[in-house]
Structure formats: C-alpha cells, structure tokens
Design a protein around this motif. Structure first.
Motif, PDB file in Angstrom:
ATOM      1  N   UNK A 162       0.878  -1.250   0.042  1.00 20.16           N
ATOM      2  CA  UNK A 162      -0.172   0.081  -0.035  1.00 20.16           C
ATOM      3  C   UNK A 162       0.831   1.315  -0.027  1.00 20.16           C
ATOM      4  N   UNK A 163       2.055   1.371   0.786  1.00 25.17           N
ATOM      5  CA  UNK A 163       2.482   2.612   1.077  1.00 25.17           C
ATOM      6  C   UNK A 163       3.419   3.176  -0.307  1.00 25.17           C
ATOM      7  N   UNK A 164       4.311   2.161  -0.920  1.00 25.71           N
ATOM      8  CA  UNK A 164       5.053   2.453  -1.805  1.00 25.71           C
ATOM      9  C   UNK A 164       4.677   1.841  -3.315  1.00 25.71           C
ATOM     10  N   UNK A 165       3.799   0.875  -3.498  1.00 30.19           N
ATOM     11  CA  UNK A 165       3.661   0.220  -4.889  1.00 30.19           C
ATOM     12  C   UNK A 165       4.480  -0.915  -4.911  1.00 30.19           C
ATOM     13  N   UNK A 166       4.558  -1.521  -5.788  1.00 30.86           N
ATOM     14  CA  UNK A 166       5.310  -2.876  -5.824  1.00 30.86           C
ATOM     15  C   UNK A 166       6.821  -2.671  -6.352  1.00 30.86           C
ATOM     16  N   UNK A 167       7.516  -3.543  -5.744  1.00 30.78           N
ATOM     17  CA  UNK A 167       8.996  -3.124  -6.098  1.00 30.78           C
ATOM     18  C   UNK A 167       9.557  -3.240  -7.577  1.00 30.78           C
ATOM     19  N   UNK A 168      10.614  -2.268  -7.892  1.00 34.40           N
ATOM     20  CA  UNK A 168      10.938  -2.349  -9.054  1.00 34.40           C
ATOM     21  C   UNK A 168      11.379  -3.796  -9.769  1.00 34.40           C
ATOM     22  N   UNK A 169      11.737  -4.720  -8.921  1.00 36.48           N
ATOM     23  CA  UNK A 169      12.070  -6.096  -9.300  1.00 36.48           C
ATOM     24  C   UNK A 169      10.743  -6.727  -9.852  1.00 36.48           C
ATOM     25  N   UNK A 170       9.754  -6.649  -9.116  1.00 39.47           N
ATOM     26  CA  UNK A 170       8.543  -7.195  -9.598  1.00 39.47           C
ATOM     27  C   UNK A 170       8.014  -6.529 -11.093  1.00 39.47           C
ATOM     28  N   UNK A 171       7.934  -5.317 -11.099  1.00 35.86           N
ATOM     29  CA  UNK A 171       7.480  -4.551 -12.174  1.00 35.86           C
ATOM     30  C   UNK A 171       8.408  -4.823 -13.528  1.00 35.86           C
ATOM     31  N   UNK A 172       9.725  -4.969 -13.149  1.00 32.76           N
ATOM     32  CA  UNK A 172      10.744  -5.109 -14.215  1.00 32.76           C
ATOM     33  C   UNK A 172      10.099  -6.806 -14.961  1.00 32.76           C
ATOM     34  N   UNK A 173       9.928  -7.704 -13.768  1.00 35.08           N
ATOM     35  CA  UNK A 173       9.599  -8.949 -14.329  1.00 35.08           C
ATOM     36  C   UNK A 173       8.310  -9.019 -14.955  1.00 35.08           C
ATOM     37  N   UNK A 174       7.362  -8.307 -14.689  1.00 36.35           N
ATOM     38  CA  UNK A 174       6.249  -8.033 -15.010  1.00 36.35           C
ATOM     39  C   UNK A 174       6.092  -7.575 -16.624  1.00 36.35           C
ATOM     40  N   UNK A 175       6.921  -6.665 -16.623  1.00 31.95           N
ATOM     41  CA  UNK A 175       6.979  -5.952 -18.245  1.00 31.95           C
ATOM     42  C   UNK A 175       7.773  -6.857 -18.970  1.00 31.95           C
ATOM     43  N   UNK A 176       8.882  -7.515 -18.590  1.00 32.88           N
ATOM     44  CA  UNK A 176       9.406  -8.526 -19.509  1.00 32.88           C
ATOM     45  C   UNK A 176       8.529  -9.626 -19.879  1.00 32.88           C
ATOM     46  N   UNK A 177       7.710 -10.542 -19.259  1.00 33.47           N
ATOM     47  CA  UNK A 177       6.868 -11.424 -19.596  1.00 33.47           C
ATOM     48  C   UNK A 177       5.840 -11.043 -20.118  1.00 33.47           C
ATOM     49  N   UNK A 178       5.067  -9.775 -19.837  1.00 33.74           N
ATOM     50  CA  UNK A 178       3.967  -9.338 -20.714  1.00 33.74           C
ATOM     51  C   UNK A 178       4.262  -8.925 -21.971  1.00 33.74           C
ATOM     52  N   UNK A 179       5.522  -8.308 -21.916  1.00 34.94           N
ATOM     53  CA  UNK A 179       5.574  -7.365 -23.191  1.00 34.94           C
ATOM     54  C   UNK A 179       5.080  -5.952 -23.131  1.00 34.94           C
ATOM     55  N   UNK A 180       4.581  -5.732 -22.042  1.00 41.21           N
ATOM     56  CA  UNK A 180       3.861  -4.398 -21.879  1.00 41.21           C
ATOM     57  C   UNK A 180       4.309  -3.317 -20.710  1.00 41.21           C
TER      58      UNK A 180
END
Length: 390
Positions: A100-118
């Motif tokens: 809630x306080x800071x959103x999701x960590x950069x590592x999670x977001x990077x992996x999500x972008x990499x695997x979804x292509x978005x």
C-alpha cells in the motif's frame, strides 16, 4: 443428515463491530451495520430483523424466526480471502503481504513488463475508479498496462475491453499470478479489472472481473464435502476465492442482485449439499468507496430478495447469512475494518428462535455444515452450532 440443502450467503464486508482485536488493526470503533443505520437514519430491512440482526446491536428487537449470533475472526487478517477460508475451517496466522505505501518493488514490475511485453503505468495504491480517470486515456493510446494495489493484499491490472481485450488482460494477470508466487511478493489475489469507455469521466468497470487467488493451504470443508460426493455449488466470487477447489459447480454473478437471483433459482433444483454464495457489491461498490447511502440501498434490496428466498425454502433447507470481514463506509481510509460478523441461521422446521452466544471463529459455520453432512472433523477451527438450532 438433518438438512439436505444448506445455503450459505456471504454479505461481503457486512461487519457488526466490537471486535476485541479492532484496535490492533487500527479499526477501533468501526461498525459497518450500526454506522450505516445511524448515518442513514435507519434501515428498512424487516427480513434481516426478523432473523435477529437488530438484536445483535440492540438496534431493533424484532425477531420472529431463526437464530442469530456474532462471530469473531480468529485469523490474523481482515480480508476476503482469509475470511472465506476461515468460514470453511482454516486459520491464517500470517496476514497477506500488502504494498500500500510504496507500490510494488522495481524488480517485480521489471519481471512483469518482461514477461507480458507491456510497459507498466500506475504502480501505486489507488481507487479503481480514480486510477481509470487518471490513466485510462494513456492506456488506450499507448497499450501500456495499468497496475495498482489497495489496502488489501492485491495486484490489480486494468484493461479496456475494446483496445486491450479481455483475453490479453487475463493472460497478463495469469503471468502476474505466477510472478507473485515468490514469498516476498505473494499477494492474496491478482485481479483483472476490465473496463469500457473512451475518455475520462466515461470509464466504467464491467462484470468481467476475474480474481486469481492463492490456493487454500489445506483442505477446507468444501474439499471434504466434494470428496464425500455431495453437491458443492459456488456462486459469485467463491470459485476465485478457493481457486475452484472443493466445488462441483460454479456460477459467475454480474452483481449482488444477480447473485441472489442465482441462489434463489437453486431452490427449484434437487441437490444434496451446499450452495455457497458471495455477494461482492457491498464491499467493492460501497464499503471501499465509503458510500453509506449506496450500502444502505444495497442492503434494502438484498432484504427484499432474501424474503423471496425464504418464502421458497423447504423444511429440510438451512439458510446461513454471514459476512467475511467489515468495511465501515463511514470510517477513515478505504480499507476493510476488523469487526465481528453476524451469523443468521434459519430453517422452516425450526420451532424456536433467539440469540446464541458469540463464537470465537467464523469457522463455526463450516463446522455446522460439516456435522450436518456427517463429515469427520479434520484440522478445522470452530465448533458446530447444529445442536442449538431447535
């Protein structure tokens, strides 16, 4: 077997206050039922009062049928997933992780972008309607993916049904679910949030939401019922909450009204077992959005539908109306509130009515169901109330 069919209806977030653990969860004084009643100058819910709801908070002394009590949550949580799991016997000792306080960590977001292509935009705690107004036009124009969270343990992804597409939204959510199985990122649910509209102020979320929840860590009463060849029907979010486990049939609901209509339709179907319904609009539309007037209207509509349901019950049917946590629409913030929940039980074969002692776990409900169908007690919480229903 005393009751051939048991209908358990969860009024999602309908707390009744006074939980001993409320202060630890920073929810001291929260009371969903009472504060709606007070802020809206009363509630026109004669069916719920007849079942004893008003007796539990000394709001209305009317009780003409069934038994009422309050149940305390034993789990270290106050969310939909763990609330339903506890209803069906499971204790959760570690609260689901939140961002809630800071959103999701950069590592999670990077992996999500990499695997979804978005590319991900958003990545913060926000209201679902507010983030669409903020970022919906950008998502439509660029194809980027809106990711956000809330006070709950959730990762939510928005997708415009016309430009992003439902299949693509579900694909991205399935990827997000796999990524968030890592212990340090393990949210309770990944939620697909489809919407329609072309510009700010016109965006509307649709009924094609889909929840990707964690699997229950152990067998629940639902699993045991299915193993013993009983019918186990899930209506609304039940399939998502239990990841389909322990169910023999599932129905998706477009609204709480639709969910009640689906539940009522099973009165005309010959089955033996459990019909388990979640009515989500109370929580999603009114509790989180801190809208007591909307919550009041939803309750009054539900009360009318409940009256129709009761009129169609057989003598060997048992109705249980309960909740999974609180969400006081007059309280600060937008989070669930830690509260006791009502448990209202009725069958046409009951000869008496009254208020029963409070229970120490939501799992009293699951144990009552299990005893009725002769299911051997496993590791489940709670104690059966079946002998008290006379």
């Amino acid at each position: 077997m005393r009751y051939r069919r048991i209908f358990t209806i969860v009024v999602d977030s309908f707390g009744i206050g006074q939980d001993p653990e409320a202060e630890r969860f920073k929810d001291a004084g929260a009371n969903t039922f009472l504060h709606i009643y007070q802020s809206q100058q009363g509630l026109d819910v004669p069916t719920l009062y007849a079942l004893g709801l008003g007796q539990l908070d000394h709001v209305d002394r009317t009780q003409t049928m069934g038994y009422a009590c309050r149940l305390q949550e034993a789990s270290n949580a106050k969310d939909t997933l763990t609330g339903h799991w506890e209803i069906m016997g499971l204790l959760t000792t570690q609260a689901p992780i939140t961002f809630t306080e800071h959103g999701f960590p950069p590592e999670l977001i990077h992996e999500l972008e990499k695997q979804t292509g978005r590319k991900v935009i958003g990545n913060k705690a926000a209201s679902g309607t507010a983030i669409l107004d903020e970022l919906g036009e950008e998502e439509i124009a660029t194809g980027h993916m809106i990711v956000y969270t809330s006070a709950d343990s959730v990762l939510q992804i928005c997708g415009n049904e016309d430009t992003f597409g439902l299949d693509e939204l579900y694909r991205c959510c399935e990827i997000a679910r796999q990524i968030t199985m890592k212990p340090e990122w393990r949210v309770g649910r990944v939620i697909a949030r489809p919407y329609v509209g072309k510009k700010r102020g016109e965006f509307v979320r649709t009924a094609n939401r889909r929840d990707y929840a964690l699997q229950p860590p152990q067998d629940t009463v639902l699993d045991a019922l299915k193993e013993d060849h009983y019918d186990v029907i899930g209506i609304g979010k039940i399939h998502d909450i239990f990841s389909g486990r322990g169910l023999t049939q599932t129905l998706h609901s477009e609204s709480s009204v639709h969910g009640m209509e689906q539940t009522t339709s099973f009165l005309d179907i010959d089955f033996t077992g459990l019909c388990f319904t979640n009515l989500v609009d109370f929580d999603a539309k009114w509790g989180h959005r801190r809208n007591p007037a909307g919550y009041k209207n939803e309750l009054e509509t539900f009360d009318k539908k409940l009256k129709q349901f009761i009129e169609g019950m057989r003598n060997d049917d048992l109705l249980i109306v309960c909740a999974d946590h609180g969400n006081d629409p007059t309280y600060s913030g937008t989070d669930h509130t830690r509260e006791l929940v009502p448990c209202l039980m009725y069958s046409p074969d009951m000869k008496k009515s009254g208020v029963l002692p409070d229970g120490r776990s939501f799992a009293d409900i699951g144990q009552t169901i299990a005893e009725n169908f002769g299911i051997a007690d496993r590791h489940w919480l709670g104690r059966s109330r079946l002998s008290e229903l006379i």
